[in-house]
Design a protein around this motif. Structure first.
Motif, PDB file in Angstrom:
ATOM      1  N   LEU A 118       0.940  -1.345  -0.053  1.00 45.39           N
ATOM      2  CA  LEU A 118       0.125   0.008   0.042  1.00 45.39           C
ATOM      3  C   LEU A 118       0.862   1.194  -0.036  1.00 45.39           C
ATOM      4  O   LEU A 118       0.487   2.103  -0.733  1.00 45.39           O
ATOM      5  N   SER A 119       1.843   1.229   0.794  1.00 42.67           N
ATOM      6  CA  SER A 119       2.782   2.454   0.905  1.00 42.67           C
ATOM      7  C   SER A 119       3.515   2.575  -0.165  1.00 42.67           C
ATOM      8  O   SER A 119       3.882   3.800  -0.877  1.00 42.67           O
ATOM      9  N   ASP A 120       3.947   1.630  -0.729  1.00 44.95           N
ATOM     10  CA  ASP A 120       4.855   1.761  -2.158  1.00 44.95           C
ATOM     11  C   ASP A 120       4.035   2.412  -3.272  1.00 44.95           C
ATOM     12  O   ASP A 120       4.715   3.235  -3.908  1.00 44.95           O
ATOM     13  N   ALA A 121       2.803   1.954  -3.270  1.00 43.53           N
ATOM     14  CA  ALA A 121       1.891   2.637  -4.359  1.00 43.53           C
ATOM     15  C   ALA A 121       1.659   4.177  -4.181  1.00 43.53           C
ATOM     16  O   ALA A 121       1.778   5.127  -4.961  1.00 43.53           O
ATOM     17  N   ARG A 125       3.353   7.756  -6.091  1.00 43.85           N
ATOM     18  CA  ARG A 125       2.733   8.873  -6.462  1.00 43.85           C
ATOM     19  C   ARG A 125       3.161  10.126  -5.882  1.00 43.85           C
ATOM     20  O   ARG A 125       3.385  11.355  -6.551  1.00 43.85           O
ATOM     21  N   MET A 126       3.467  10.145  -4.563  1.00 53.84           N
ATOM     22  CA  MET A 126       3.918  11.254  -4.031  1.00 53.84           C
ATOM     23  C   MET A 126       5.315  11.548  -4.511  1.00 53.84           C
ATOM     24  O   MET A 126       5.724  12.694  -4.677  1.00 53.84           O
ATOM     25  N   ARG A 127       6.084  10.498  -4.587  1.00 52.46           N
ATOM     26  CA  ARG A 127       7.490  11.017  -5.247  1.00 52.46           C
ATOM     27  C   ARG A 127       7.452  11.717  -6.732  1.00 52.46           C
ATOM     28  O   ARG A 127       7.962  12.545  -6.817  1.00 52.46           O
ATOM     29  N   ALA A 129       4.964  13.320  -7.882  1.00 54.46           N
ATOM     30  CA  ALA A 129       4.417  14.587  -7.712  1.00 54.46           C
ATOM     31  C   ALA A 129       5.459  15.578  -6.832  1.00 54.46           C
ATOM     32  O   ALA A 129       5.530  16.825  -7.446  1.00 54.46           O
ATOM     33  N   TYR A 130       6.038  15.284  -6.115  1.00 52.54           N
ATOM     34  CA  TYR A 130       7.153  15.917  -5.421  1.00 52.54           C
ATOM     35  C   TYR A 130       8.317  16.397  -6.291  1.00 52.54           C
ATOM     36  O   TYR A 130       8.819  17.666  -6.656  1.00 52.54           O
ATOM     37  N   ARG A 131       8.749  15.522  -7.317  1.00 48.68           N
ATOM     38  CA  ARG A 131       9.686  15.955  -8.418  1.00 48.68           C
ATOM     39  C   ARG A 131       9.281  16.756  -9.322  1.00 48.68           C
ATOM     40  O   ARG A 131      10.069  17.702  -9.675  1.00 48.68           O
ATOM     41  N   ALA A 132       7.940  16.494  -9.689  1.00 49.75           N
ATOM     42  CA  ALA A 132       7.285  17.562 -10.736  1.00 49.75           C
ATOM     43  C   ALA A 132       7.205  18.941 -10.018  1.00 49.75           C
ATOM     44  O   ALA A 132       7.447  19.991 -10.614  1.00 49.75           O
ATOM     45  N   ALA A 133       7.160  19.051  -8.749  1.00 48.14           N
ATOM     46  CA  ALA A 133       6.816  20.316  -8.103  1.00 48.14           C
ATOM     47  C   ALA A 133       7.873  21.220  -7.718  1.00 48.14           C
ATOM     48  O   ALA A 133       8.265  22.470  -7.691  1.00 48.14           O
ATOM     49  N   GLY A 134       9.135  20.411  -7.310  1.00 48.68           N
ATOM     50  CA  GLY A 134      10.188  20.779  -6.818  1.00 48.68           C
ATOM     51  C   GLY A 134      10.323  21.231  -5.353  1.00 48.68           C
ATOM     52  O   GLY A 134       9.243  21.209  -4.451  1.00 48.68           O
ATOM     53  N   PRO A 135      11.517  21.239  -4.834  1.00 45.77           N
ATOM     54  CA  PRO A 135      11.822  21.404  -3.432  1.00 45.77           C
ATOM     55  C   PRO A 135      11.101  22.575  -2.662  1.00 45.77           C
ATOM     56  O   PRO A 135      10.335  22.380  -1.436  1.00 45.77           O
ATOM     57  N   ALA A 136      10.954  23.666  -3.245  1.00 44.04           N
ATOM     58  CA  ALA A 136      10.488  24.867  -2.583  1.00 44.04           C
ATOM     59  C   ALA A 136       8.944  24.416  -2.564  1.00 44.04           C
ATOM     60  O   ALA A 136       8.059  24.663  -1.636  1.00 44.04           O
ATOM     61  N   ALA A 137       8.139  23.972  -3.732  1.00 47.26           N
ATOM     62  CA  ALA A 137       6.863  23.503  -3.436  1.00 47.26           C
ATOM     63  C   ALA A 137       6.282  22.496  -2.566  1.00 47.26           C
ATOM     64  O   ALA A 137       5.621  22.659  -1.804  1.00 47.26           O
ATOM     65  N   VAL A 138       7.429  21.432  -2.394  1.00 46.70           N
ATOM     66  CA  VAL A 138       7.153  20.505  -1.460  1.00 46.70           C
ATOM     67  C   VAL A 138       7.145  20.905  -0.007  1.00 46.70           C
ATOM     68  O   VAL A 138       6.319  20.597   0.784  1.00 46.70           O
ATOM     69  N   ALA A 139       8.341  21.930   0.259  1.00 46.16           N
ATOM     70  CA  ALA A 139       8.232  22.415   1.567  1.00 46.16           C
ATOM     71  C   ALA A 139       6.899  23.583   2.091  1.00 46.16           C
ATOM     72  O   ALA A 139       6.444  23.181   2.982  1.00 46.16           O
ATOM     73  N   GLY A 140       6.609  24.051   0.843  1.00 42.89           N
ATOM     74  CA  GLY A 140       5.639  24.919   1.147  1.00 42.89           C
ATOM     75  C   GLY A 140       4.271  24.102   1.199  1.00 42.89           C
ATOM     76  O   GLY A 140       3.326  24.281   1.954  1.00 42.89           O
ATOM     77  N   PHE A 141       3.895  23.130   0.426  1.00 42.57           N
ATOM     78  CA  PHE A 141       2.802  22.106   0.585  1.00 42.57           C
ATOM     79  C   PHE A 141       2.779  21.419   2.196  1.00 42.57           C
ATOM     80  O   PHE A 141       1.712  21.606   2.627  1.00 42.57           O
ATOM     81  N   ARG A 142       3.930  21.062   2.681  1.00 40.05           N
ATOM     82  CA  ARG A 142       3.889  20.666   3.801  1.00 40.05           C
ATOM     83  C   ARG A 142       3.471  21.713   4.988  1.00 40.05           C
ATOM     84  O   ARG A 142       2.753  21.433   5.752  1.00 40.05           O
TER      85      ARG A 142
END
Length: 165
Positions: A118-121, A125-127, A129-142
């Motif tokens: 379940l977690s691998d799936a 998806r998260m990986r 999305a995070y790669r597409a958004a970039g580090p600043a967006a990931v930090a902002g999202f969190r």
């Protein structure tokens, strides 16, 4: 005043901008749960089973009362889920050593295998999305997600993040 792409001030969001964010959360959640839902459907489990498995995995030995607090469900609802997971050999329950009334929960090997699937799936998806958004967006999202949490849930989240129950 913090400015973002397009010059939109985050301090003065319109109702329309907020509506778009709310709708994005709804659709993102559907995507986030779609892969595990397909796996769970074949086992006759639902999202409540997934959440229980996830948090038992994150805090092996967690108590039923702690799980109740994290999940925010009724005792009757959680007991139904746990009974199924225990009967199916995914979770084991041990009596507390200090307080015999407490039940400590652990995933079995079979439960760990399902949790991993379940977690691998979801990680895939998260990986992506995070790669597409970039580090600043990931930090902002969190930061946005944490700001949306009720104080009690933020405390539980922080304890879990720090490795506690």
């Amino acid at each position: 005043m913090a400015e973002r792409a397009g010059g939109e001030s985050l301090l003065f969001l319109t109702d329309e901008q907020l509506r778009k964010g709310i709708e994005a959360m709804f659709f993102a959640y559907r995507g986030f749960t779609a892969d595990p839902d397909r796996i769970l459907q074949g086992l006759d489990y639902g999202r409540a089973h997934h959440r229980a498995i996830h948090f038992i995995h994150r805090s092996p030995g967690t108590t039923v009362s702690n799980l109740l607090s994290i999940l925010g469900v009724t005792k009757q609802s959680l007991n139904r889920v746990l009974r199924t997971l225990i009967d199916d050999g995914l979770v084991r329950s041990e009596k507390g050593r200090v307080d015999g009334r407490e039940r400590h929960l652990y995933l079995t090997q079979k439960g760990e295998a399902l949790e991993r699937q379940l977690s691998d799936a979801q990680r895939a998806r998260m990986r992506a999305a995070y790669r597409a958004a970039g580090p600043a967006a990931v930090a902002g999202f969190r930061q946005v997600l944490e700001a949306m949490m009720d104080p009690e849930m933020r405390n539980a989240y922080n304890r879990l993040r720090e490795g506690g129950a």
